[in-house]
Motif scaffolding. Structure first.
Motif, short mmCIF file in Angstrom:
data_model
loop_
_atom_site.label_atom_id
_atom_site.label_comp_id
_atom_site.label_asym_id
_atom_site.label_seq_id
_atom_site.Cartn_x
_atom_site.Cartn_y
_atom_site.Cartn_z
N PHE A 121 0.87 -1.08 0.12
CA PHE A 121 -0.22 -0.01 -0.10
C PHE A 121 0.81 1.30 0.00
CE2 PHE A 121 -3.60 -2.73 0.69
CZ PHE A 121 -4.69 -1.96 0.49
N LEU A 122 2.05 1.41 0.74
CA LEU A 122 2.93 2.36 0.73
C LEU A 122 3.63 2.68 -0.61
CD1 LEU A 122 4.88 2.12 4.19
CD2 LEU A 122 3.37 3.94 3.30
N ALA A 123 3.65 1.56 -1.28
CA ALA A 123 4.61 1.58 -2.47
C ALA A 123 3.74 1.76 -3.71
CB ALA A 123 5.31 0.02 -2.82
N ASN A 124 2.43 1.36 -3.69
CA ASN A 124 1.61 1.80 -4.99
C ASN A 124 0.39 2.70 -4.56
OD1 ASN A 124 -0.07 1.69 -6.99
ND2 ASN A 124 -0.46 -0.62 -6.91
N ASN A 125 0.33 3.81 -5.03
CA ASN A 125 -0.43 5.07 -4.68
C ASN A 125 -2.02 4.47 -5.26
OD1 ASN A 125 1.41 6.64 -3.67
ND2 ASN A 125 1.73 7.75 -5.60
N LYS A 126 -2.21 3.38 -6.14
CA LYS A 126 -3.43 3.10 -6.66
C LYS A 126 -4.03 2.15 -5.91
CE LYS A 126 -1.89 4.15 -11.53
NZ LYS A 126 -1.78 3.40 -12.84
N CYS A 127 -3.55 1.60 -4.65
CA CYS A 127 -4.06 0.66 -3.98
C CYS A 127 -5.26 1.29 -3.15
CB CYS A 127 -3.35 0.35 -2.77
SG CYS A 127 -1.94 -1.08 -3.43
N SER A 128 -6.48 0.62 -3.12
CA SER A 128 -7.54 1.17 -2.55
C SER A 128 -7.89 1.03 -0.82
CB SER A 128 -8.68 0.83 -3.12
OG SER A 128 -10.08 1.44 -2.70
N VAL A 129 -7.63 2.07 -0.12
CA VAL A 129 -7.64 1.56 1.38
C VAL A 129 -9.14 1.41 1.97
CG1 VAL A 129 -5.47 2.86 1.85
CG2 VAL A 129 -7.53 4.00 2.14
N PRO A 130 -9.41 0.91 2.94
CA PRO A 130 -10.70 0.78 3.47
C PRO A 130 -11.41 2.30 3.67
CG PRO A 130 -9.39 -0.88 4.72
CD PRO A 130 -8.45 0.14 3.84
N TRP A 131 -12.52 2.39 3.34
CA TRP A 131 -13.27 3.77 3.16
C TRP A 131 -12.99 4.24 4.67
CZ3 TRP A 131 -17.06 5.13 6.77
CH2 TRP A 131 -17.59 3.93 7.44
N SER A 132 -12.96 3.63 5.59
CA SER A 132 -12.88 4.48 7.17
C SER A 132 -11.46 5.09 7.25
CB SER A 132 -13.00 3.28 8.09
OG SER A 132 -12.15 2.28 8.16
N LEU A 133 -10.63 4.75 6.55
CA LEU A 133 -9.55 5.50 6.59
C LEU A 133 -8.87 6.40 5.38
CD1 LEU A 133 -7.23 2.19 7.97
CD2 LEU A 133 -8.18 4.21 9.37
N ARG A 134 -9.91 6.44 4.37
CA ARG A 134 -9.37 6.81 3.34
C ARG A 134 -9.10 8.38 3.37
NH1 ARG A 134 -13.29 4.74 -1.27
NH2 ARG A 134 -12.41 3.14 -0.23
N ALA A 135 -9.77 9.10 4.17
CA ALA A 135 -9.42 10.42 4.40
C ALA A 135 -8.01 10.73 5.17
CB ALA A 135 -10.44 11.38 5.14
N ASP A 136 -7.70 9.89 6.11
CA ASP A 136 -6.60 9.89 6.76
C ASP A 136 -5.52 9.47 6.04
OD1 ASP A 136 -7.83 11.03 9.12
OD2 ASP A 136 -8.29 8.77 9.96
N TRP A 137 -5.67 8.49 5.10
CA TRP A 137 -4.59 7.78 4.28
C TRP A 137 -4.26 8.78 3.12
CZ3 TRP A 137 -1.16 4.20 4.83
CH2 TRP A 137 -0.58 3.69 3.54
N ILE A 138 -5.14 9.65 2.79
CA ILE A 138 -4.81 10.71 1.72
C ILE A 138 -4.05 11.86 2.22
CG2 ILE A 138 -5.97 12.29 0.17
CD1 ILE A 138 -8.28 10.66 -0.32
N ASN A 139 -4.38 12.25 3.69
CA ASN A 139 -3.48 13.06 4.32
C ASN A 139 -2.14 12.62 4.37
OD1 ASN A 139 -3.30 15.75 5.91
ND2 ASN A 139 -3.10 14.35 7.49
N CYS A 140 -2.06 11.55 4.68
CA CYS A 140 -0.91 10.82 5.00
C CYS A 140 -0.06 10.77 3.74
CB CYS A 140 -0.84 9.23 5.75
SG CYS A 140 0.54 8.14 5.82
#
Length: 212
Positions: A121-140
């Protein structure tokens, strides 16, 4: 089980098999792999993170421990995130580690964990994270884009401090976060590792590169 399979590991087991008229075979030899924790470069900080769940879907905890190029503990965190899967716990650990790094003003970070999926997930920007973490992951990801960052996988045997902190986080009600200036933090880490790993005192200084 070895009697049913006809696989033997010792002379006594071989004698038993022969007495029963069973043509036994030796089990495959165990492979020994050396697992080492490596310190980061000077002016770089390394965070070992982990996530844990009780069951496939259950109470989850996450954590991270920061260390410098000398292996000194520069801070740690652990927390609970309610009901989640293991991947969510791993990603939450990354999000919290990056956020903490940003608040401290550190510009060079090495993220290491024992989850190959989290590394993917760190290496690939296209991986879709669980929706509950999506906003925080984009900020990360936005924060990471402004930093010098690298990431790597390590076997669980080299990530034991983070592993037992994550298990501790599963049972927590409140999150904890500390710096090495607090001697209570070092004592807490010792108590947690002692409880989950049950290792002797002399082994503690060598465990996973942690220094006290």
């Amino acid at each position: 089980m070895w009697l049913i399979l006809g696989v033997w590991d010792s002379v006594d087991e071989l004698c038993i098999l022969r007495a029963l008229g069973i043509n036994g075979r030796t089990s495959k030899p165990h492979q020994i792999r050396e697992v080492n924790w490596h310190a980061p470069n000077a002016f770089e900080f390394k965070v070992n993170i982990d996530g844990a769940t009780r069951g496939t879907l259950g109470p989850a905890g996450y954590d991270g421990i920061f260390r410098d190029h000398l292996g000194n503990c520069m801070g740690c965190f652990a927390g609970s995130m309610g009901i989640a899967i293991a991947l969510e716990a791993e990603l939450q650990a990354i999000i919290h580690a990056v956020s903490m790094t940003s608040r401290k003003g550190w510009q060079s970070l090495w993220i290491e964990c024992d989850s190959t999926i989290a590394i993917r997930f760190l290496a690939n920007n296209k991986c879709s994270v669980p929706w509950s973490l999506r906003a925080d992951w984009i900020n990360c990801r936005t924060i990471l884009s402004s930093m010098q960052v690298r990431f790597s996988h390590i076997l669980r045997e080299g990530n034991q401090v983070a592993d037992c902190l994550a298990k501790f986080g599963v049972d927590m009600r409140d999150n904890i976060c500390g710096t090495p200036a607090l001697h209570v933090l070092q004592l807490l880490l010792f108590i947690i590792c002692k409880a989950y790993l049950n290792f002797a005192f002399p082994e503690f200084d060598m465990l996973d590169g942690l220094r006290f």
